[in-house]
Write an enzyme that holds these catalytic residues in place. Structure first.
Site, short mmCIF file in Angstrom:
data_model
loop_
_atom_site.label_atom_id
_atom_site.label_comp_id
_atom_site.label_asym_id
_atom_site.label_seq_id
_atom_site.Cartn_x
_atom_site.Cartn_y
_atom_site.Cartn_z
N PHE A 23 15.46 5.29 -47.97
CA PHE A 23 15.22 6.73 -48.18
C PHE A 23 15.03 7.38 -46.81
O PHE A 23 14.31 6.86 -45.96
CB PHE A 23 13.95 6.92 -49.03
CG PHE A 23 13.90 8.20 -49.80
CD1 PHE A 23 14.14 8.21 -51.17
CD2 PHE A 23 13.62 9.40 -49.16
CE1 PHE A 23 14.09 9.39 -51.89
CE2 PHE A 23 13.58 10.58 -49.87
CZ PHE A 23 13.81 10.58 -51.24
N PHE A 58 7.77 3.56 -51.07
CA PHE A 58 6.90 3.03 -52.12
C PHE A 58 7.10 1.53 -52.31
O PHE A 58 6.17 0.81 -52.69
CB PHE A 58 7.19 3.77 -53.43
CG PHE A 58 6.20 3.50 -54.52
CD1 PHE A 58 4.99 4.19 -54.57
CD2 PHE A 58 6.47 2.56 -55.50
CE1 PHE A 58 4.07 3.93 -55.58
CE2 PHE A 58 5.56 2.30 -56.51
CZ PHE A 58 4.36 2.99 -56.55
N GLU A 59 8.31 1.05 -52.06
CA GLU A 59 8.63 -0.36 -52.28
C GLU A 59 8.30 -1.25 -51.07
O GLU A 59 8.42 -2.48 -51.15
CB GLU A 59 10.12 -0.53 -52.61
CG GLU A 59 10.52 -0.11 -54.02
CD GLU A 59 10.56 1.39 -54.23
OE1 GLU A 59 10.96 2.11 -53.30
OE2 GLU A 59 10.18 1.85 -55.33
N VAL A 82 8.43 9.43 -44.96
CA VAL A 82 8.12 10.28 -46.10
C VAL A 82 7.92 11.70 -45.58
O VAL A 82 7.13 11.92 -44.65
CB VAL A 82 6.84 9.81 -46.84
CG1 VAL A 82 6.73 10.50 -48.19
CG2 VAL A 82 6.85 8.30 -47.02
N ILE A 83 8.69 12.62 -46.15
CA ILE A 83 8.65 14.01 -45.66
C ILE A 83 8.08 14.91 -46.75
O ILE A 83 8.61 14.96 -47.86
CB ILE A 83 10.05 14.47 -45.22
CG1 ILE A 83 10.57 13.54 -44.11
CG2 ILE A 83 10.01 15.92 -44.73
CD1 ILE A 83 11.97 13.85 -43.64
N THR A 87 9.21 16.47 -51.28
CA THR A 87 8.67 15.88 -52.50
C THR A 87 7.28 16.37 -52.83
O THR A 87 6.43 16.49 -51.96
CB THR A 87 8.64 14.34 -52.39
OG1 THR A 87 8.01 13.83 -53.56
CG2 THR A 87 7.91 13.85 -51.18
N HIS A 89 5.49 14.58 -54.73
CA HIS A 89 4.65 13.38 -54.83
C HIS A 89 4.50 12.67 -53.48
O HIS A 89 4.26 11.48 -53.40
CB HIS A 89 5.11 12.43 -55.95
CG HIS A 89 6.51 11.92 -55.84
ND1 HIS A 89 7.60 12.63 -56.26
CD2 HIS A 89 6.98 10.74 -55.38
CE1 HIS A 89 8.69 11.91 -56.05
NE2 HIS A 89 8.33 10.76 -55.51
N ARG A 128 9.41 11.98 -34.09
CA ARG A 128 8.69 10.69 -34.06
C ARG A 128 9.64 9.49 -34.21
O ARG A 128 9.18 8.36 -34.29
CB ARG A 128 7.66 10.66 -35.19
CG ARG A 128 6.61 11.75 -35.04
CD ARG A 128 5.74 11.87 -36.27
NE ARG A 128 5.03 13.14 -36.28
CZ ARG A 128 4.34 13.60 -37.30
NH1 ARG A 128 4.26 12.90 -38.41
NH2 ARG A 128 3.74 14.78 -37.23
N1 INI Z 1 10.67 7.58 -50.51
C1 INI Z 1 10.58 7.67 -49.16
O1 INI Z 1 10.66 6.64 -48.47
N2 INI Z 1 10.43 8.89 -48.56
C2 INI Z 1 10.36 10.03 -49.27
O2 INI Z 1 10.22 11.13 -48.65
C3 INI Z 1 10.46 9.96 -50.69
N3 INI Z 1 10.44 11.16 -51.48
O3 INI Z 1 10.62 12.23 -50.91
O4 INI Z 1 10.33 11.12 -52.70
C4 INI Z 1 10.61 8.70 -51.29
N4 INI Z 1 10.68 8.57 -52.63
C5 INI Z 1 11.15 7.37 -53.28
C6 INI Z 1 10.06 6.32 -53.47
O5 INI Z 1 9.69 5.73 -52.25
C7 INI Z 1 10.54 5.20 -54.40
O6 INI Z 1 11.67 4.57 -53.84
C8 INI Z 1 10.93 5.70 -55.80
O7 INI Z 1 9.87 6.46 -56.36
C9 INI Z 1 11.22 4.51 -56.75
O8 INI Z 1 10.06 3.67 -56.91
#
Ligand code: INI
Length: 158
Positions: A23, A58-59, A82-83, A87, A89, A128
């Site tokens: 991502f 998240f993973e 993560v921005i 999102t 969330h 960064r």
């Molecule tokens: N994952 C990221 O690494 N960065 C993000 O900014 C992001 N946003 O914006 O939602 C993001 N979402 C996906 C998340 O990490 C999981 O892959 C997904 O929820 C499936 O479990």
């Protein structure tokens, strides 16, 4: 006179795993090259670096835990981005990534470092990832090298 333990920044045959989120790949690919460059500059053979890819930040903890449990690596470097602007969330994804990555290191005893950019905007993330605020991937790689050497000294300390 007290004793002091400092990890230095030399690599001497240790194996490193990168766990990299796809991502925001535009940013995480720069973190990945920053981390690899930092490892190699400090003596790591490229053949001793393995990269595990995951869908998002998240993973990262899940994959890092599996990597740690494999027993094959001296340290794990987690990279993601993560921005907030993208999102609602943000807090969940960024918070779980940070909490989970810390937990992997503490619970497995394998040094696990946090190279996850949490930014309000894409522009901040770019800064960064190798622009004016350094490269968080390189920083996380250096922290991993340092921790590996701290562990090594503690294991051999009288
Ligand atoms: N994952 C990221 O690494 N960065 C993000 O900014 C992001 N946003 O914006 O939602 C993001 N979402 C996906 C998340 O990490 C999981 O892959 C997904 O929820 C499936 O479990």
């Amino acid at each position: 006179m007290y004793h002091e333990i400092n990890g230095d920044l030399t690599v001497d045959g240790q194996k490193f795993a990168l766990v990299v989120s796809r991502f925001n790949e535009f940013i995480t690919s720069k973190l990945e090259s920053g981390a690899v460059e930092a490892l190699v500059r400090h003596g790591c053979d490229e053949g001793n670096i393995t990269c595990v890819r995951v869908p998002g930040a998240f993973e990262l903890p899940f994959a890092a835990r599996k990597v740690a449990e494999s027993g094959r690596y001296d340290a794990i470097i987690c990279l993601g981005c993560v921005i907030r602007g993208q999102t609602s969330h943000f807090e969940y994804v960024a918070g779980e990534a940070a909490r989970g990555i810390a937990q992997v290191g503490v619970s497995t005893g394998v040094p696990t470092t946090f190279g996850v950019i949490t930014a309000d905007t894409l522009e901040q993330a770019v800064e960064r990832a190798g622009a004016k605020c350094g490269n968080k991937g390189a920083d996380a790689a250096l922290s991993a090298i340092e921790l590996v050497n701290v562990v090594r000294q503690l294991s051999s300390a009288q």
